[in-house]
Write a protein that holds these residues in place. Structure first.
Motif, mmCIF file in Angstrom:
data_model
loop_
_atom_site.group_PDB
_atom_site.id
_atom_site.type_symbol
_atom_site.label_atom_id
_atom_site.label_comp_id
_atom_site.label_asym_id
_atom_site.label_seq_id
_atom_site.Cartn_x
_atom_site.Cartn_y
_atom_site.Cartn_z
ATOM 1 N N ASP A 123 23.528 -8.744 7.706
ATOM 2 C CA ASP A 123 23.151 -7.328 7.810
ATOM 3 C C ASP A 123 22.062 -7.036 6.797
ATOM 4 O O ASP A 123 22.310 -7.155 5.605
ATOM 5 C CB ASP A 123 24.396 -6.476 7.534
ATOM 6 C CG ASP A 123 24.060 -4.986 7.455
ATOM 7 O OD1 ASP A 123 22.977 -4.599 7.929
ATOM 8 O OD2 ASP A 123 24.879 -4.223 6.928
ATOM 9 N N PRO A 124 20.851 -6.628 7.181
ATOM 10 C CA PRO A 124 20.364 -6.535 8.536
ATOM 11 C C PRO A 124 20.145 -7.934 9.143
ATOM 12 O O PRO A 124 20.074 -8.876 8.376
ATOM 13 C CB PRO A 124 19.038 -5.795 8.342
ATOM 14 C CG PRO A 124 18.581 -6.190 6.963
ATOM 15 C CD PRO A 124 19.836 -6.350 6.185
ATOM 16 N N PRO A 125 20.022 -8.034 10.442
ATOM 17 C CA PRO A 125 19.929 -7.004 11.484
ATOM 18 C C PRO A 125 21.281 -6.581 12.079
ATOM 19 O O PRO A 125 21.321 -5.623 12.838
ATOM 20 C CB PRO A 125 19.103 -7.699 12.556
ATOM 21 C CG PRO A 125 19.503 -9.134 12.439
ATOM 22 C CD PRO A 125 19.783 -9.364 10.991
ATOM 23 N N GLY A 126 22.367 -7.291 11.741
ATOM 24 C CA GLY A 126 23.601 -7.030 12.477
ATOM 25 C C GLY A 126 24.506 -6.013 11.801
ATOM 26 O O GLY A 126 24.457 -5.834 10.595
ATOM 27 N N ARG A 127 25.331 -5.321 12.570
ATOM 28 C CA ARG A 127 26.375 -4.489 11.968
ATOM 29 C C ARG A 127 27.470 -4.226 12.990
ATOM 30 O O ARG A 127 27.227 -4.211 14.204
ATOM 31 C CB ARG A 127 25.810 -3.191 11.408
ATOM 32 C CG ARG A 127 25.384 -2.205 12.444
ATOM 33 C CD ARG A 127 24.226 -1.357 11.975
ATOM 34 N NE ARG A 127 23.779 -0.547 13.088
ATOM 35 C CZ ARG A 127 23.048 -1.016 14.104
ATOM 36 N NH1 ARG A 127 22.664 -2.261 14.122
ATOM 37 N NH2 ARG A 127 22.730 -0.240 15.113
ATOM 38 N N ILE A 128 28.676 -4.017 12.461
ATOM 39 C CA ILE A 128 29.803 -3.675 13.316
ATOM 40 C C ILE A 128 29.715 -2.187 13.576
ATOM 41 O O ILE A 128 29.700 -1.387 12.644
ATOM 42 C CB ILE A 128 31.122 -4.037 12.612
ATOM 43 C CG1 ILE A 128 31.188 -5.549 12.396
ATOM 44 C CG2 ILE A 128 32.310 -3.537 13.414
ATOM 45 C CD1 ILE A 128 32.379 -6.005 11.588
ATOM 46 N N THR A 129 29.607 -1.804 14.849
ATOM 47 C CA THR A 129 29.410 -0.383 15.115
ATOM 48 C C THR A 129 30.697 0.297 15.556
ATOM 49 O O THR A 129 30.733 1.521 15.641
ATOM 50 C CB THR A 129 28.339 -0.163 16.196
ATOM 51 O OG1 THR A 129 28.736 -0.888 17.363
ATOM 52 C CG2 THR A 129 26.987 -0.653 15.742
ATOM 53 N N GLY A 130 31.720 -0.468 15.836
ATOM 54 C CA GLY A 130 32.943 0.203 16.239
ATOM 55 C C GLY A 130 34.119 -0.747 16.306
ATOM 56 O O GLY A 130 33.959 -1.968 16.316
ATOM 57 N N GLY A 131 35.314 -0.178 16.330
ATOM 58 C CA GLY A 131 36.513 -0.969 16.509
ATOM 59 C C GLY A 131 37.272 -1.188 15.221
ATOM 60 O O GLY A 131 36.856 -0.774 14.145
#
Ligand SMILES: Nc1ncnc2c1ncn2[C@@H]1O[C@H](COP(=O)(O)OP(=O)(O)OP(=O)(O)O)[C@@H](O)[C@H]1O
Ligand code: SF4
Ligand SMILES: [Mg+2]
Lengths: 318, 325
Positions: free
Chosen positions: B61-69
């Motif tokens: 992170d970046p570029p990734g991220r947990i957006t939900g759950g």
């Protein structure tokens, strides 16, 4: 390992002979030779007679190749670099006297560059693309772009105008006043180290970014290690191997910078010796200084290669 | 029944922002019970690794991220923990084994140090004791000459040996859960079986649960209790390993089955790989993301997204055409 070192040292010999030959010839082709200089200084009208006598006395009357082989023979068989044409004292003595001072200046500059460059490089890498990273990178370009001789001249001139203070132009030997001595060298060392710390910083940053992308860093993270431990134990050592190479590659530039700063700060090291010798066309001294510089650069690079063994287990176990 | 060790609920992990954003893990839910082996199967790019990294909160992170759950492990939602709390879990209660044994070990540190490191860190044992433990661990992964090999560096080991070292490292703190991301893909076929046997045996001994990520359904049959099949970032079928073999329901799973070599197959019979390309996550087709490759595609498949539905109590799939209740 010992065989390797021996081979490296032996391979060095032809290089040094070739380099000394070039120096030997080119300085003698410089316009304004030593005979003119001596005759003009002694205010003797340059009659043909005295010119030839002087040439003979200095051993400059024989063909250049004869002079060279004499010089080489003295070096190989007697370890002598000849005598100064002006003072008639052995060049070797003068060099041995001056070398430690330049060595000290170089080491201090190197320490400055590593102590400043490596931590800042690591920081900039960890904060990649943040404001801090941009500011540090901008500063590093500035530090690279500002010439050392200009900065050195400013430091010599302006404090004396503004505050009536200027760095001592009288050399303080370590034996007399260790602290004064180190302080005297600190300023030129900082200026000399400035550009190298900028290069070190940029290289460290690039290498850290590269290393932090590696799979084994991900493994280290998956173990629960903190960023500090990951950097100190897992990343830095692998990132620093090329930084060490840089030190070797910069050795020549470091020596060149020292020559100029010794002149500005009136520090009686190898650089000042060289400049004086060039000014007075003291051929044996010039050749001797260049030879020692050459040997120094080669040995620094040998040390760099050997240090890989300690940093890189693949080399060590070979 | 007691609560599962790990409950992943509606996990969504994205890479990038705006129109170019990619949903690598899309609304994924599954459970892992204490001590069981769950296999996650799927083609390259289906989101298996990102799922694993999401559990450990290690998505770059970046570029990734947990957006939900939610990711509830032993009653704690890992997505709500701060970095320090998460570090106390990594390598300690959840350990991970990576796919690339050649690059996953630090080339300039001894393996003794690398195996002892989590013990020193999490169990607060002094280094000398951590090295002793590291030696025991090397014995357990059947490393000959364990004591003297502690001082060796990774390049002095073969790929299979390095993966044993990775396993020793993962077992170091007796984690409740081990995630093995394609632990044998990079190895020779003969070594693959040894490593998987070893992993299975050691997790059985310690009672650790195992998430075994693979793209090889053949591996699943022998080592997994349950299976999740992933396609385009989603779980498209999940069942017990036995059930899945007995009656794969989703056309994609059936395609995967057809591409496994079987001993009962006449020699020389060509395997049938699934035709077409894995989906481009940035431009998924409307409806079922498998529809461009599916042999049973119907009109509805191009319109409505199938969510997981029950075929029976333990068997679920996301296909409009497969039988469901
Ligand atoms: N670091 C990253 N940056 C951007 N996108 C990524 C990154 N890692 C993964 N992705 C995206 O997530 C998708 C799923 O990747 P993932 O690594 O989970 O696949 P996988 O199922 O593990 O495949 P494989 O069998 O090849 O390991 C990729 O197709 C890619 O689009
Ligand atoms: S939903 Fe339709 S397209 Fe998707 S797998 Fe089932 S049959 Fe094929
Ligand atoms: Mg993967």
């Amino acid at each position: 390992m010992r065989g390797y070192i021996l081979r490296r040292v032996l391979a060095l010999i032809p290089t040094l002979i070739f380099a000394s030959l070039i120096v030997f010839v080119t300085i003698r082709l410089m316009p304004g030779n030593i005979i003119d200089l001596m005759l003009s200084q002694n205010d003797v009208s340059a009659s043909k007679q005295t010119r030839e006598q002087l040439e003979a006395a200095l051993g400059l009357d024989t063909p250049m190749y004869v002079q060279y082989f004499k010089w080489l023979g003295a070096l190989v068989f007697k370890g002598s670099l000849g005598n100064s044409l002006w003072t008639n004292t052995p060049v070797m003595d003068e060099i041995l006297h001056r070398l430690p001072i330049t060595f000290e200046l170089g080491i201090m500059a190197l320490l400055v560059s590593l102590v400043v460059g490596i931590p800042i490089g690591v920081y900039a890498a960890l904060k990649q693309d943040t404001i801090g990273d941009y500011i540090l990178r901008t500063f590093s370009i500035l530090a690279l772009a500002i010439p050392g001789f200009w900065l050195g001249t400013l430091v010599m001139v302006f404090p004396s105008i503004w505050w009536g203070w200027s760095p001592s132009v009288r050399f303080i030997p370590f034996s007399q006043d260790p602290i004064g001595h180190l302080l005297q060298l600190a300023l030129p060392a900082l200026i000399l180290g400035k550009a190298f710390s900028a290069i070190t910083m940029r290289l460290t940053r690039t290498l850290m970014l590269e290393v932090m992308r590696q799979d084994y860093i991900r493994t280290a993270k998956a173990k629960g290690l903190s960023v500090g431990t990951i950097v100190m134990r897992h990343a830095l050592r692998n990132a620093l191997i090329p930084v060490i190479t840089l030190v070797g590659l910069q050795a020549g530039a470091l020596i060149g910078g020292a020559v100029i700063l010794e002149q500005i700060f009136v520090i009686p090291g190898m650089g000042l010796l060289l400049l004086e010798a060039v000014g007075s066309r003291d051929y044996p001294t010039i050749t001797g200084v260049f030879l020692v510089f050459g040997v120094a650069i080669v040995f620094i690079n040998l040390l760099v290669d050997l240090s890989y063994g300690f940093l890189d287990p693949k080399v060590r176990n070979r | 029944m007691s609560k599962p060790l790990l409950q992943v609920r509606n996990l969504t992990t994205k890479f990038g922002n705006g129109p170019g954003a990619v949903t690598a893990v899309n609304n994924v839910s599954f459970d892992v019970d204490a001590g069981e082996t769950l296999a996650i199967v799927g083609e390259s790019g289906s989101g298996k690794s990102v799922t694993a990294l999401s559990i450990l909160q290690l998505v770059p992170d970046p570029p990734g991220r947990i957006t939900g759950g939610e990711i509830v492990f032993d009653g704690i939602d890992l997505t709500k923990l701060n970095e320090d709390e998460m570090r106390a879990i990594r390598g300690n209660r959840i350990a991970m084994i990576f796919q690339e044994p050649m690059t996953s070990l630090n080339p300039s540190l001894t393996i003794g140090l690398q195996i002892g490191e989590p013990i020193n860190l999490h169990k607060r044992l002094p280094w000398q004791k951590a090295y002793d433990k590291a030696k025991e661990l090397l014995d357990r992964v059947r490393m000959p000459d364990a004591r003297s090999r502690l001082a060796n560096h990774p390049h002095q080991f073969s790929g299979g040996m390095r993966q044993r070292i990775m396993i020793a490292m993962a077992l170091a703190c007796q984690p409740k859960l081990i995630i093995a991301d394609e632990p044998t893909t990079a190895l020779d076929v003969t070594v693959q079986a040894q490593i998987l046997e070893l992993l299975k045996e050691l997790t059985r001994e310690t009672g650790s649960a195992l998430i075994l990520i693979t793209h090889d359904l053949g591996v699943v049959a022998r080592y997994a209790d349950r299976v999740c099949v992933m396609y385009g970032g989603k779980i498209i079928e999940t069942a017990s390993a036995l059930d899945l073999y007995a009656k794969p329901l989703h056309p994609y799973t059936r395609g995967l089955m057809a591409s496994i070599p079987r001993l009962d197959q006449p020699a020389g019979l060509r395997l049938v790989p699934i035709k077409g390309q894995p989906p481009n996550l940035a431009q998924l087709p409307p409806g079922c993301s498998f529809n461009p490759r599916c042999g049973e595609v119907a009109e509805r498949c191009r319109r409505d997204v199938p969510e997981l539905m029950k075929a029976d109590d333990k068997h679920m799939h996301a296909c409009w055409m497969a039988p469901h209740v």
